[in-house]
Design an enzyme around this catalytic site. Structure first.
Site, PDB file in Angstrom:
ATOM      1  N   THR A 138      80.869 -22.460  27.540  1.00 54.84           N
ATOM      2  CA  THR A 138      80.025 -23.586  27.927  1.00 54.84           C
ATOM      3  C   THR A 138      78.546 -23.294  27.697  1.00 54.84           C
ATOM      4  OG1 THR A 138      79.288 -24.882  29.850  1.00 54.84           O
ATOM      5  CG2 THR A 138      80.057 -22.670  30.287  1.00 54.84           C
ATOM      6  N   ASP A 139      77.749 -24.355  27.552  1.00 56.52           N
ATOM      7  CA  ASP A 139      76.300 -24.182  27.443  1.00 56.52           C
ATOM      8  C   ASP A 139      75.668 -23.783  28.773  1.00 56.52           C
ATOM      9  OD1 ASP A 139      76.645 -26.615  28.750  1.00 56.52           O
ATOM     10  OD2 ASP A 139      75.399 -27.773  27.365  1.00 56.52           O
ATOM     11  N   GLU A 140      76.411 -23.930  29.885  1.00 61.25           N
ATOM     12  CA  GLU A 140      75.828 -23.646  31.194  1.00 61.25           C
ATOM     13  C   GLU A 140      75.513 -22.168  31.397  1.00 61.25           C
ATOM     14  OE1 GLU A 140      77.234 -25.728  34.618  1.00 61.25           O
ATOM     15  OE2 GLU A 140      78.261 -27.230  33.403  1.00 61.25           O
ATOM     16  N   TYR A 164      80.206 -21.093  38.827  1.00 61.67           N
ATOM     17  CA  TYR A 164      80.985 -21.441  37.636  1.00 61.67           C
ATOM     18  C   TYR A 164      80.365 -20.835  36.385  1.00 61.67           C
ATOM     19  CZ  TYR A 164      82.051 -24.137  33.454  1.00 61.67           C
ATOM     20  OH  TYR A 164      82.352 -24.504  32.162  1.00 61.67           O
ATOM     21  N   LYS A 168      81.727 -17.854  33.776  1.00 63.22           N
ATOM     22  CA  LYS A 168      81.912 -18.054  32.341  1.00 63.22           C
ATOM     23  C   LYS A 168      81.052 -17.092  31.538  1.00 63.22           C
ATOM     24  CE  LYS A 168      84.010 -20.601  30.263  1.00 63.22           C
ATOM     25  NZ  LYS A 168      85.377 -20.475  29.672  1.00 63.22           N
TER      26      LYS A 168
END
Length: 360
Positions: A138-140, A164, A168
């Site tokens: 993810t970009d997060e 989260y 990741k």
């Protein structure tokens, strides 16, 4: 044979559909898939039910952190590639219960890597050279951007801000380490916010569509000005297929839709679509918008720079947000049976009623 972890979830399920359709469209030989999924609350085998019933896909219900189960699946099905979607992914849930995110996203990815590496080492030389492990992230993991910061690139430092995204980020680092330490043939993709068919109703876009239709409030966090880069899920699936085929080993590819939109504008766009497709008896759907207290640590802006994947792989998104959201709203209007089973929890009984005796 390709093994897909999390293949009964939102992106993984769409990937199974896209995989089958793409091979048929390109005139490629049919290649079955094994869906390895724990079937937590967001895992819905009905999403890929047609492929399970036809035998094109096989479901293994197990936890990626269960090394014995992973080992057994690899030995039985002997995949040429693993596409790793399995993850806990909802930020709000990670704030209230981070333990599951650490278990699945970090411990699970570690367990999967260990067993996949042992399997890879056991393969004959030619099969070992062709094997791939593609990790979907993810970009997060990159943190938050200001309104003037450049978009995230593959060299942007990691700065995760939620349990989260931290979990990741940890899984990304493990995948990178297994390539550089052991030569394990990994590929990583970091995507922006996905949307489209089969999206679990707790996420922003399906929640807004379904609440609007039900006459409920449309809750918007804070001032509604947080920005996300929206990517139609089938565009993401095509990017993964192309990276699997053409990506350079050990590399990361950022996958973005080039659709930076404020949350409030996403909601009003959905309302406008619904006004046209399913008008209310009186008033407009925008009348249901309600601003609520912001969530803790809410990142202000995400944006992906997809230059690398465009240059090296040749992928570009096919959908604009306007075309993608139109397809998404229409899908939710046309698939009330799927929605009803998810909301009622009846989808949890799908295996017993539709798939008993078919596994393996």
């Amino acid at each position: 044979m390709v093994l897909i972890t999390g293949g009964a979830g939102f992106i993984g399920g769409n990937f199974v559909h896209h995989w089958m359709e793409r091979r048929a469209q390109l005139g490629l030989a049919h290649e079955p898939v094994v869906v390895y999924d724990k079937l937590t609350y967001a895992g819905n085998p009905a999403t890929i039910g047609e492929h399970l019933k036809s035998g094109a896909a096989t479901l293994v219900q197990a936890d990626i952190a269960d090394r014995d189960a992973v080992r057994a699946a690899l030995q039985k099905y002997k995949p040429r590639a693993i596409v790793h979607f399995a993850a806990e992914s909802h930020v709000d849930r990670s704030i209230h219960g981070p333990g599951e995110f650490i278990h699945t996203n970090m411990v699970g990815t570690f367990s999967l890597l260990e067993e996949a590496r042992a399997y890879w080492m056991s393969l004959p030389e030619g099969e070992r050279a062709a094997f791939r492990f593609l990790h979907v992230s993810t970009d997060e993991v990159y943190g938050s951007l200001s309104d003037t910061d450049p978009a995230f690139s593959e060299t942007t430092p990691y700065a995760p801000n939620s349990p989260y995204s931290a979990s990741k980020a940890g899984s990304d680092h493990l995948v990178r380490a297994y390539h550089h330490t052991y030569g394990f043939p990994t590929l990583t993709t970091n995507c922006s916010n996905n949307y489209g068919p089969y999206h679990f109703p707790e996420k922003l876009i399906p929640l807004m569509i379904l609440n609007a239709l039900d006459g409920k409030a449309l809750p918007v966090y804070g001032d509604g000005l947080n920005i996300r880069d929206w990517l139609f899920v089938r565009d993401h699936c095509e990017a993964i297929c192309q990276v699997l085929e053409k990506g350079r080993l050990g590399e990361t590819y950022n996958v973005g839709g080039k659709n930076e939109i404020r949350n409030i504008d996403v909601v009003t766009t959905i309302c406008r679509k619904l006004d046209a497709l399913r008008p209310k008896a009186s008033g407009r759907y925008e009348d249901q918008i309600t601003y609520v207290a912001d969530r803790p640590g809410h990142d202000r802006r995400y944006a992906i720079d997809p230059t690398k994947i465009e240059r090296e792989i040749g992928w570009k998104p096919a959908e604009s947000f306007e075309t993608g959201i139109d397809k998404t709203v229409r899908w939710f209007l046309d698939n009330t049976e799927w929605i009803d089973t998810v909301r009622s929890g009846a989808y949890r009984d799908w295996i017993q009623t539709n798939y008993q005796g078919r596994q393996g």
